[in-house]
Design a protein around this motif. Structure first.
Motif, short mmCIF file in Angstrom:
data_model
loop_
_atom_site.label_atom_id
_atom_site.label_comp_id
_atom_site.label_asym_id
_atom_site.label_seq_id
_atom_site.Cartn_x
_atom_site.Cartn_y
_atom_site.Cartn_z
N PRO A 1 46.32 49.86 46.12
CA PRO A 1 46.31 50.14 44.97
C PRO A 1 45.35 49.92 43.98
CG PRO A 1 48.10 49.05 45.56
CD PRO A 1 47.89 48.58 46.38
N GLN A 2 44.97 51.15 43.65
CA GLN A 2 43.22 50.95 42.61
C GLN A 2 44.00 49.88 41.35
OE1 GLN A 2 42.68 54.38 40.69
NE2 GLN A 2 43.09 53.18 38.51
N ALA A 3 44.81 50.31 40.58
CA ALA A 3 44.50 48.74 39.72
C ALA A 3 44.58 47.79 40.03
CB ALA A 3 45.70 49.07 37.92
N ALA A 4 46.08 47.06 40.68
CA ALA A 4 45.71 45.58 41.39
C ALA A 4 44.50 45.75 41.88
CB ALA A 4 47.12 45.64 42.27
N LEU A 5 44.10 46.14 42.75
CA LEU A 5 42.25 45.66 43.53
C LEU A 5 41.64 45.73 41.75
CD1 LEU A 5 41.79 45.57 45.82
CD2 LEU A 5 40.52 47.16 46.45
N ALA A 6 41.62 46.27 40.87
CA ALA A 6 39.90 46.08 40.31
C ALA A 6 40.94 45.00 39.54
CB ALA A 6 40.24 47.06 39.29
N TYR A 7 41.89 44.80 39.35
CA TYR A 7 42.02 43.08 38.14
C TYR A 7 42.08 42.06 39.65
CZ TYR A 7 45.46 39.86 36.62
OH TYR A 7 46.06 38.21 35.79
N LEU A 8 42.23 41.85 40.81
CA LEU A 8 41.58 40.84 42.13
C LEU A 8 40.49 40.87 41.61
CD1 LEU A 8 44.57 40.73 44.28
CD2 LEU A 8 45.04 39.58 42.93
N ARG A 9 39.87 41.74 41.85
CA ARG A 9 38.50 41.73 42.08
C ARG A 9 37.92 40.90 40.46
NH1 ARG A 9 37.31 47.02 45.18
NH2 ARG A 9 37.31 46.17 47.92
N GLU A 10 38.29 41.13 39.62
CA GLU A 10 38.20 40.53 38.33
C GLU A 10 38.02 39.01 38.12
OE1 GLU A 10 36.16 42.47 35.62
OE2 GLU A 10 36.42 40.88 34.57
N ASN A 11 39.48 39.05 39.01
CA ASN A 11 39.48 37.44 39.77
C ASN A 11 38.95 37.21 40.23
OD1 ASN A 11 41.33 36.28 36.74
ND2 ASN A 11 42.21 39.17 37.15
N GLY A 12 38.39 37.39 40.70
CA GLY A 12 37.77 37.16 42.27
C GLY A 12 38.94 36.21 42.99
N GLU A 13 39.72 37.51 43.19
CA GLU A 13 41.00 37.02 44.12
C GLU A 13 41.49 37.93 45.15
OE1 GLU A 13 43.63 34.21 40.92
OE2 GLU A 13 43.96 36.47 41.07
N ALA A 14 40.39 39.18 45.26
CA ALA A 14 40.51 39.98 46.22
C ALA A 14 40.31 39.40 47.50
CB ALA A 14 39.61 40.64 45.91
N PRO A 15 41.07 40.30 48.52
CA PRO A 15 40.86 39.95 49.38
C PRO A 15 39.21 40.24 50.76
CG PRO A 15 42.07 41.55 49.67
CD PRO A 15 42.06 40.85 48.03
N GLU A 16 38.95 39.67 51.11
CA GLU A 16 37.35 39.91 51.68
C GLU A 16 37.99 41.38 52.54
OE1 GLU A 16 33.38 38.17 54.03
OE2 GLU A 16 35.66 37.71 54.36
N ILE A 17 37.32 42.21 52.54
CA ILE A 17 37.41 43.26 53.39
C ILE A 17 36.61 43.78 53.94
CG2 ILE A 17 38.33 46.02 53.42
CD1 ILE A 17 39.54 45.64 50.33
N LEU A 18 36.59 43.72 55.55
CA LEU A 18 35.12 43.75 56.26
C LEU A 18 34.77 44.84 57.51
CD1 LEU A 18 35.23 40.23 58.49
CD2 LEU A 18 34.00 41.52 56.16
N ALA A 19 33.68 45.25 56.66
CA ALA A 19 33.53 46.64 57.79
C ALA A 19 35.08 47.21 58.56
CB ALA A 19 31.88 47.65 58.24
#
Ligand code: BGP
Length: 477
Positions: A264-282
């Protein structure tokens, strides 16, 4: 010709009950089984209620015939159980342990002989300890291949006998406890590691669903999700935003990944901002989209109500594991949301809100967002049951709970949801992971406590009630 009413339970509705390997089997090192992470974790001081563990549990491993005979007497149409990975692969991979497979084959054959549909859960938290030690379990992508090999072994063996499969049980609840609260093994408290491990679990889930299509034609597979629908505490826009945050972070993060193959978009944006998003590989998101489920398994116990939580506010807290009512603290993520009691709802002694309408809401939200069939893979009431002097267990409170939730299922059918079945948690009393043997869920009482006991099986009042519900096809609830 009888025209079924719109809200009748379908004729082939799976009237079921559920369990999990570690919670019922015991025989923790029998016939070549390797240790799971739970075998070790429960022995660490202070981790479970009074140090309870599943070494013996309710000894289902040695009492399969007796337990299945009770299921048959009840008229059960489905039994959901889990396979213990380290029974099949004692160190997680390598040589298959034939004795482990043979145990589940006996169970499955016995269920089928009694007309009970087996619902097989591939993973209900008992990871082989060897894989935890070797590469950190769910934190390493190597687990994807090992999990697939284990699952394919079961597909090949049971494809002709088992139609309904559950991939991961409550990935959301298990990994939140394991990597955020530190209450399940490996008892880590680190949000970045949590989201990373959780992403790898999504990939493993998708991979085994993809493999399922080749090996089990005609079968149905899906994860079981611990769904606690979010409510806003009020119509204050701050509470509404907290509710939106909670639904996205605690529910849609899993459901959208499973069913849509995206976060989901808002949660992913928040985690990216906080440096907590998972690494999504190709290739990761492509795999998720190739491995979406046939149905969603729903484990429903309660709803949660959310309110505004400013920066610097309430952090994540552990749940009530004592059964002392009113001891559950508010829990949340500062800046996003926190829980608050719902003044409209009664609670159990463990402070779980009793909310049958919440189950109707859960089924509606899932059905309309994802358009998939649903199965209630768990629902029930954990309470302090008493074996009284008349030799019986008068669990009328459990009957009331289950009856109201089955009515909610009926309403959800009326709302247009496709509901394949309902598995009450649990068939016999079992070990509750963190609450020991005092928190009972079964239709069948098992005489034991933290110290042990005779392990005698005693039918509760709810056993007789559910039997008559099944016999009437849900017409008399
Ligand atoms: C779910 C688990 C079950 C079961 C149930 C009741 O989260 O899938 O294994 O334990 O909850 O929870 P508890 O035993 O904590 O009351």
């Amino acid at each position: 010709m009888h025209h079924p009413k719109f809200n009748d339970f379908p004729a082939d509705f799976l009237w079921g009950a559920a369990s999990a390997a570690y919670q019922v089997e015991g025989a923790w090192d029998a016939d070549g089984k390797g240790p799971s992470v739970w075998d070790l974790f429960t022995k660490l001081p202070g981790k479970t209620f009074e140090g309870s563990n599943g070494d013996v549990a309710v000894d289902h491993y040695h009492r399969v015939e007796e337990d299945v005979a009770l299921m048959a007497e009840m008229g059960l149409k489905a039994y959901r159980f889990s396979v213990s990975w380290p029974r099949i692969f004692p160190t997680g991979r390598g040589e298959v342990n034939e004795a482990g497979l043979a145990f589940y084959e006996r169970l499955i054959d016995s269920l089928i002989a009694h007309g009970i549909e087996p619902v097989l859960t591939l993973y209900h938290w008992d990871l082989p300890q060897a894989l935890q030690e070797e590469y950190g379990g769910w934190e390493d992508r190597r687990i994807i291949d090992d999990f697939e090999r284990y699952c394919v072994t079961l597909y090949q063996r049971f494809a002709g006998k088992v139609k309904y499969w559950v991939s991961l049980n409550e990935q959301n609840y298990n990994l939140t406890n394991a990597y955020q609260l530190g209450t399940h093994p490996p008892a880590v408290q680190d949000r970045k590691r949590f989201f990373a491990a959780n992403h790898i679990a999504f990939l493993a889930n998708a991979r085994v669903i993809k493999a399922f299509r080749q090996h089990v034609p005609g079968g149905l597979i899906g994860p079981s999700f611990a769904y606690s629908p979010a409510y806003p505490a009020s119509c204050d826009p701050k509470d509404m935003l907290a509710f939106e945050n909670a639904e996205e972070f605690t529910n849609l993060w899993w459901l959208d990944a499973y069913c849509f193959g995206r976060y989901p978009q808002a949660a992913l944006a928040y985690l990216r901002e906080n440096g907590e998003a998972p690494e999504i590989l190709a290739g990761d998101l492509e795999l998720l989209r190739e491995g979406t489920p046939d149905y969603i398994g729903v484990n429903y116990y309660y709803t949660l109500t959310f309110t505004d939580n400013p920066i610097g506010g309430q952090t994540m807290q552990r749940i009530n594991t004592t059964g002392q009512k009113g001891t559950t603290p508010s829990s949340g993520v500062p800046g996003l949301y926190k829980t608050t009691p719902n003044p409209h709802l009664e609670t159990s002694n463990w402070d779980w809100a009793i909310d049958p309408t919440g189950m109707r809401i859960a089924l509606r939200r899932l059905s309309s967002r994802y358009g998939l069939p649903l199965m209630i893979t768990e629902n029930g009431l954990g309470e302090f049951d008493k074996l009284t002097a008349d030799g019986r267990v008068h669990d009328d409170y459990r009957i009331a709970y289950l009856r109201s939730h089955l009515k909610a299922c009926q309403e959800a059918l009326q709302d247009g949801a496709e509901l394949l079945g309902y598995c009450a948690w649990s068939f016999t009393d079992i070990l509750s992971w963190l609450n020991g043997y005092q928190k009972r869920y079964g239709f069948v009482y098992v005489e034991r406590d933290e110290q042990g006991g005779s392990l005698r099986r005693i039918k509760k009042e709810s056993f007789h009630w559910y039997k008559s519900v099944i016999a009437s096809g849900g017409k008399t609830l």
